[in-house]
Design a protein around this motif. Sequence first.
Motif, PDB file in Angstrom:
ATOM      1  N   SER A  27      60.572  44.534 -91.210  1.00 20.85           N
ATOM      2  CA  SER A  27      60.174  43.600 -92.153  1.00 20.85           C
ATOM      3  C   SER A  27      61.265  42.752 -92.950  1.00 20.85           C
ATOM      4  O   SER A  27      60.843  42.078 -93.739  1.00 20.85           O
ATOM      5  CB  SER A  27      59.025  44.162 -93.171  1.00 20.85           C
ATOM      6  N   SER A  28      62.344  43.070 -92.690  1.00 23.25           N
ATOM      7  CA  SER A  28      63.514  42.308 -93.245  1.00 23.25           C
ATOM      8  C   SER A  28      63.589  41.015 -92.541  1.00 23.25           C
ATOM      9  O   SER A  28      63.271  40.641 -91.603  1.00 23.25           O
ATOM     10  CB  SER A  28      64.816  42.900 -93.113  1.00 23.25           C
ATOM     11  N   GLU A  29      63.895  40.029 -93.507  1.00 17.84           N
ATOM     12  CA  GLU A  29      64.109  38.350 -92.995  1.00 17.84           C
ATOM     13  C   GLU A  29      65.280  38.343 -92.278  1.00 17.84           C
ATOM     14  O   GLU A  29      66.365  38.869 -92.710  1.00 17.84           O
ATOM     15  CB  GLU A  29      64.157  37.663 -94.226  1.00 17.84           C
ATOM     16  N   PHE A  30      65.496  37.513 -91.077  1.00 14.23           N
ATOM     17  CA  PHE A  30      66.529  37.618 -90.169  1.00 14.23           C
ATOM     18  C   PHE A  30      66.399  35.981 -89.613  1.00 14.23           C
ATOM     19  O   PHE A  30      65.219  35.289 -89.703  1.00 14.23           O
ATOM     20  CB  PHE A  30      66.896  38.631 -89.265  1.00 14.23           C
ATOM     21  N   MET A  31      67.504  35.478 -89.453  1.00 15.16           N
ATOM     22  CA  MET A  31      67.624  34.113 -88.616  1.00 15.16           C
ATOM     23  C   MET A  31      67.252  34.268 -87.126  1.00 15.16           C
ATOM     24  O   MET A  31      68.065  34.749 -86.415  1.00 15.16           O
ATOM     25  CB  MET A  31      68.916  33.483 -88.892  1.00 15.16           C
ATOM     26  N   SER A  32      66.338  33.861 -86.679  1.00 10.49           N
ATOM     27  CA  SER A  32      65.899  33.743 -85.420  1.00 10.49           C
ATOM     28  C   SER A  32      66.232  32.622 -84.608  1.00 10.49           C
ATOM     29  O   SER A  32      66.193  31.608 -85.167  1.00 10.49           O
ATOM     30  CB  SER A  32      64.203  33.744 -85.151  1.00 10.49           C
ATOM     31  N   SER A  33      66.724  32.552 -83.395  1.00 13.14           N
ATOM     32  CA  SER A  33      67.415  31.539 -82.638  1.00 13.14           C
ATOM     33  C   SER A  33      66.278  30.955 -81.713  1.00 13.14           C
ATOM     34  O   SER A  33      66.548  29.666 -81.601  1.00 13.14           O
ATOM     35  CB  SER A  33      68.356  32.385 -81.879  1.00 13.14           C
ATOM     36  N   TRP A  34      65.291  31.618 -81.474  1.00 10.96           N
ATOM     37  CA  TRP A  34      64.051  30.916 -80.770  1.00 10.96           C
ATOM     38  C   TRP A  34      62.687  31.757 -81.071  1.00 10.96           C
ATOM     39  O   TRP A  34      62.574  32.745 -81.699  1.00 10.96           O
ATOM     40  CB  TRP A  34      64.420  31.001 -79.296  1.00 10.96           C
ATOM     41  N   PRO A  35      61.580  30.846 -80.821  1.00  8.65           N
ATOM     42  CA  PRO A  35      60.377  31.506 -81.222  1.00  8.65           C
ATOM     43  C   PRO A  35      60.051  32.869 -80.702  1.00  8.65           C
ATOM     44  O   PRO A  35      59.315  33.416 -81.481  1.00  8.65           O
ATOM     45  CB  PRO A  35      59.301  30.491 -80.433  1.00  8.65           C
ATOM     46  N   GLY A  36      60.523  33.429 -79.500  1.00 10.42           N
ATOM     47  CA  GLY A  36      60.254  34.599 -79.108  1.00 10.42           C
ATOM     48  C   GLY A  36      61.162  35.931 -79.699  1.00 10.42           C
ATOM     49  O   GLY A  36      60.860  37.132 -79.404  1.00 10.42           O
ATOM     50  N   GLU A  37      62.120  35.654 -80.551  1.00 17.33           N
ATOM     51  CA  GLU A  37      63.093  36.401 -81.239  1.00 17.33           C
ATOM     52  C   GLU A  37      62.242  36.932 -82.480  1.00 17.33           C
ATOM     53  O   GLU A  37      62.232  36.234 -83.571  1.00 17.33           O
ATOM     54  CB  GLU A  37      64.389  35.908 -81.496  1.00 17.33           C
ATOM     55  N   ARG A  38      61.586  38.088 -82.363  1.00 15.69           N
ATOM     56  CA  ARG A  38      61.016  38.713 -83.643  1.00 15.69           C
ATOM     57  C   ARG A  38      61.529  39.939 -84.099  1.00 15.69           C
ATOM     58  O   ARG A  38      61.030  40.602 -85.014  1.00 15.69           O
ATOM     59  CB  ARG A  38      59.328  38.732 -83.177  1.00 15.69           C
ATOM     60  N   VAL A  39      62.568  40.438 -83.382  1.00 16.86           N
ATOM     61  CA  VAL A  39      63.177  41.900 -84.093  1.00 16.86           C
ATOM     62  C   VAL A  39      64.700  41.395 -84.249  1.00 16.86           C
ATOM     63  O   VAL A  39      65.494  40.989 -83.630  1.00 16.86           O
ATOM     64  CB  VAL A  39      63.065  42.875 -82.717  1.00 16.86           C
ATOM     65  N   CYS A  40      64.907  41.880 -85.539  1.00 19.78           N
ATOM     66  CA  CYS A  40      66.416  41.708 -85.984  1.00 19.78           C
ATOM     67  C   CYS A  40      67.635  42.291 -85.037  1.00 19.78           C
ATOM     68  O   CYS A  40      67.117  43.329 -84.441  1.00 19.78           O
ATOM     69  CB  CYS A  40      66.414  41.887 -87.556  1.00 19.78           C
ATOM     70  N   GLN A  41      68.854  41.814 -85.039  1.00 21.49           N
ATOM     71  CA  GLN A  41      69.705  42.621 -84.260  1.00 21.49           C
ATOM     72  C   GLN A  41      69.926  43.952 -84.700  1.00 21.49           C
ATOM     73  O   GLN A  41      70.432  45.090 -83.933  1.00 21.49           O
ATOM     74  CB  GLN A  41      71.172  41.819 -84.669  1.00 21.49           C
ATOM     75  N   ASN A  42      69.862  44.178 -86.357  1.00 18.91           N
ATOM     76  CA  ASN A  42      70.101  45.780 -86.451  1.00 18.91           C
ATOM     77  C   ASN A  42      68.956  46.546 -85.908  1.00 18.91           C
ATOM     78  O   ASN A  42      69.292  47.738 -85.365  1.00 18.91           O
ATOM     79  CB  ASN A  42      69.821  45.836 -88.219  1.00 18.91           C
ATOM     80  N   CYS A  43      67.714  46.235 -85.928  1.00 18.47           N
ATOM     81  CA  CYS A  43      66.683  47.123 -85.094  1.00 18.47           C
ATOM     82  C   CYS A  43      66.933  47.385 -83.595  1.00 18.47           C
ATOM     83  O   CYS A  43      66.611  48.290 -82.995  1.00 18.47           O
ATOM     84  CB  CYS A  43      65.480  46.686 -85.489  1.00 18.47           C
ATOM     85  N   LYS A  44      67.448  46.035 -83.148  1.00 20.77           N
ATOM     86  CA  LYS A  44      67.698  46.043 -81.642  1.00 20.77           C
ATOM     87  C   LYS A  44      68.740  47.006 -81.299  1.00 20.77           C
ATOM     88  O   LYS A  44      68.999  47.553 -80.211  1.00 20.77           O
ATOM     89  CB  LYS A  44      68.060  44.860 -81.089  1.00 20.77           C
ATOM     90  N   SER A  45      69.694  47.431 -82.237  1.00 23.68           N
ATOM     91  CA  SER A  45      70.627  48.411 -82.123  1.00 23.68           C
ATOM     92  C   SER A  45      70.458  49.848 -82.158  1.00 23.68           C
ATOM     93  O   SER A  45      70.993  50.480 -81.937  1.00 23.68           O
ATOM     94  CB  SER A  45      72.050  47.863 -82.809  1.00 23.68           C
ATOM     95  N   THR A  46      69.049  50.044 -82.544  1.00 24.61           N
ATOM     96  CA  THR A  46      68.854  51.259 -82.531  1.00 24.61           C
ATOM     97  C   THR A  46      68.297  52.006 -81.413  1.00 24.61           C
ATOM     98  O   THR A  46      67.826  51.498 -80.472  1.00 24.61           O
ATOM     99  CB  THR A  46      67.364  51.522 -83.763  1.00 24.61           C
ATOM    100  N   SER A  47      68.282  53.320 -81.377  1.00 20.81           N
ATOM    101  CA  SER A  47      67.968  54.094 -80.209  1.00 20.81           C
ATOM    102  C   SER A  47      66.346  53.807 -79.991  1.00 20.81           C
ATOM    103  O   SER A  47      66.022  53.905 -78.710  1.00 20.81           O
ATOM    104  CB  SER A  47      68.242  55.683 -80.162  1.00 20.81           C
ATOM    105  N   ALA A  48      65.625  53.970 -81.008  1.00 13.37           N
ATOM    106  CA  ALA A  48      64.363  53.492 -81.072  1.00 13.37           C
ATOM    107  C   ALA A  48      63.818  52.489 -80.013  1.00 13.37           C
ATOM    108  O   ALA A  48      62.984  52.358 -79.218  1.00 13.37           O
ATOM    109  CB  ALA A  48      63.535  53.526 -82.175  1.00 13.37           C
TER     110      ALA A  48
END
Length: 55
Positions: A27-48
């Motif tokens: 739920s943190s705010e981040f800068m999205s590059s395109w409409p389909g990008e809905r998960v931030c880079q920090n979360c994408k780097s997690t094992s989950a």
Amino acid sequence: MSDSTKNSKPKSDRAYEKKRRNCLMCSSEFMSSWPGERVCQNCKSTSAWREGIAA
């Protein structure tokens, strides 16, 4: 024309504008590059995220 040029994915003629969005995982705010990008880079780097575990 080479075979790789004939079979390549067409390039989009749409120019996406960056937009602030809320991450669907944390739920943190981040800068999205395109409409389909809905998960931030920090979360994408997690094992989950890498293992496909729902948050």
